[in-house]
Scaffold this motif. Structure first.
Motif, PDB file in Angstrom:
ATOM      1  N   VAL A  49     -18.823   4.646  -4.015  1.00 32.49           N
ATOM      2  CA  VAL A  49     -17.751   4.157  -4.877  1.00 32.49           C
ATOM      3  C   VAL A  49     -17.553   2.677  -4.573  1.00 32.49           C
ATOM      4  N   VAL A  50     -17.676   1.828  -5.602  1.00 25.26           N
ATOM      5  CA  VAL A  50     -17.650   0.378  -5.414  1.00 25.26           C
ATOM      6  C   VAL A  50     -16.484  -0.238  -6.178  1.00 25.26           C
ATOM      7  N   SER A  51     -15.810  -1.179  -5.536  1.00 24.06           N
ATOM      8  CA  SER A  51     -14.805  -1.999  -6.203  1.00 24.06           C
ATOM      9  C   SER A  51     -14.822  -3.390  -5.594  1.00 24.06           C
ATOM     10  N   GLY A  52     -15.121  -4.370  -6.417  1.00 27.58           N
ATOM     11  CA  GLY A  52     -15.111  -5.754  -5.967  1.00 27.58           C
ATOM     12  C   GLY A  52     -13.739  -6.387  -6.111  1.00 27.58           C
ATOM     13  N   GLY A 107      -8.425  -2.989  -6.117  1.00 30.78           N
ATOM     14  CA  GLY A 107      -9.150  -1.733  -6.223  1.00 30.78           C
ATOM     15  C   GLY A 107      -9.537  -1.165  -4.874  1.00 30.78           C
ATOM     16  N   ARG A 108      -9.244  -1.917  -3.814  1.00 30.28           N
ATOM     17  CA  ARG A 108      -9.647  -1.488  -2.465  1.00 30.28           C
ATOM     18  C   ARG A 108      -8.952  -0.205  -2.027  1.00 30.28           C
ATOM     19  N   CYS A 132     -17.265   1.276  -0.847  1.00 28.73           N
ATOM     20  CA  CYS A 132     -17.848  -0.056  -0.694  1.00 28.73           C
ATOM     21  C   CYS A 132     -16.907  -1.025  -1.397  1.00 28.73           C
ATOM     22  N   THR A 133     -16.019  -1.644  -0.634  1.00 25.66           N
ATOM     23  CA  THR A 133     -15.016  -2.526  -1.218  1.00 25.66           C
ATOM     24  C   THR A 133     -15.307  -3.967  -0.849  1.00 25.66           C
ATOM     25  N   ALA A 191     -28.209   6.555  -2.599  1.00 28.26           N
ATOM     26  CA  ALA A 191     -27.166   7.395  -3.194  1.00 28.26           C
ATOM     27  C   ALA A 191     -27.638   8.018  -4.501  1.00 28.26           C
ATOM     28  N   PRO A 192     -27.187   9.245  -4.785  1.00 30.90           N
ATOM     29  CA  PRO A 192     -27.545   9.875  -6.051  1.00 30.90           C
ATOM     30  C   PRO A 192     -26.621   9.496  -7.217  1.00 30.90           C
ATOM     31  N   LEU A 193     -25.456   8.894  -6.912  1.00 37.79           N
ATOM     32  CA  LEU A 193     -24.475   8.584  -7.952  1.00 37.79           C
ATOM     33  C   LEU A 193     -23.654   7.371  -7.537  1.00 37.79           C
ATOM     34  N   LEU A 194     -23.341   6.520  -8.506  1.00 41.35           N
ATOM     35  CA  LEU A 194     -22.570   5.309  -8.261  1.00 41.35           C
ATOM     36  C   LEU A 194     -21.348   5.303  -9.168  1.00 41.35           C
ATOM     37  N   ILE A 195     -20.178   5.060  -8.581  1.00 39.06           N
ATOM     38  CA  ILE A 195     -18.933   4.938  -9.345  1.00 39.06           C
ATOM     39  C   ILE A 195     -18.402   3.528  -9.130  1.00 39.06           C
ATOM     40  N   VAL A 196     -18.120   2.809 -10.211  1.00 38.32           N
ATOM     41  CA  VAL A 196     -17.591   1.445 -10.104  1.00 38.32           C
ATOM     42  C   VAL A 196     -16.252   1.353 -10.834  1.00 38.32           C
ATOM     43  N   SER A 197     -15.393   0.472 -10.323  1.00 37.56           N
ATOM     44  CA  SER A 197     -14.070   0.329 -10.922  1.00 37.56           C
ATOM     45  C   SER A 197     -14.072  -0.628 -12.106  1.00 37.56           C
ATOM     46  N   ASP A 198     -15.058  -1.518 -12.168  1.00 40.60           N
ATOM     47  CA  ASP A 198     -15.147  -2.465 -13.276  1.00 40.60           C
ATOM     48  C   ASP A 198     -16.599  -2.906 -13.437  1.00 40.60           C
ATOM     49  N   PRO A 199     -17.233  -2.622 -14.575  1.00 39.54           N
ATOM     50  CA  PRO A 199     -18.638  -2.991 -14.734  1.00 39.54           C
ATOM     51  C   PRO A 199     -18.879  -4.499 -14.791  1.00 39.54           C
TER      52      PRO A 199
END
Length: 152
Positions: A43-46, A50-51, A66-67, A86-94
């Motif tokens: 799970v990613v958020s830049g 979103g942290r 992954c913040t 990883a088999p799957l990626l979730i992002v908070s903003d593309p």
């Protein structure tokens, strides 16, 4: 993203269709629940706001957060410390997390993204339409998704 817009307010602000947002949330939850080892989901958020939602989501589902700044090569370069497969990626903003999406694409990772009306959906597999510019909205979206994953 036009197919997810219900209408516009008088001040030209788009209103999302909640039914379609809910359908995408359920689809994303089923995709996450299909992964045998939830600890391998990233799970990613830049974004700075979103942290906390990402960390709470990772705590609730057992996924890897992954913040902050995304380290280039985290998925593709095995020489990087903490390299992730990883088999799957979730992002908070593309838009903000574009580097993570591009690397996920090169590793053939499916991508789930919380998308606003101006987002580019080129490399996003499951786009969840919502306002991703509000700290409260991102927090609620991750909370709902974590609860839905627990149901499935």
């Amino acid at each position: 993203m036009d197919k997810y817009i219900f209408g516009k307010r008088q001040d030209k602000v788009n209103i999302f269709n909640i039914e379609k947002t809910w359908e995408k949330m359920v689809l994303a939850a089923m995709a996450c629940a299909a992964i045998k080892h939830p600890g391998s989901i990233v799970v990613v958020s830049g974004k700075t706001f979103g942290r906390k939602p990402v960390l709470k989501f990772a705590e609730a589902t057992g996924s890897r957060p992954c913040t902050g700044r995304f380290v280039p090569g985290l998925f593709t370069n095995t020489n990087v410390r903490g390299s992730i497969g990883a088999p799957l990626l979730i992002v908070s903003d593309p838009v903000t997390d574009q580097q993570a999406i591009i690397e996920g694409l090169s590793c053939k990772m499916p991508v789930i993204a919380f998308c606003n009306t101006d987002a580019d959906l080129s490399f996003v597999d499951i786009a969840i339409p919502m306002n991703n510019r509000s700290p409260n909205a991102i927090g609620v979206a991750f909370f709902i998704l974590s609860r839905l994953i627990g149901v499935h």
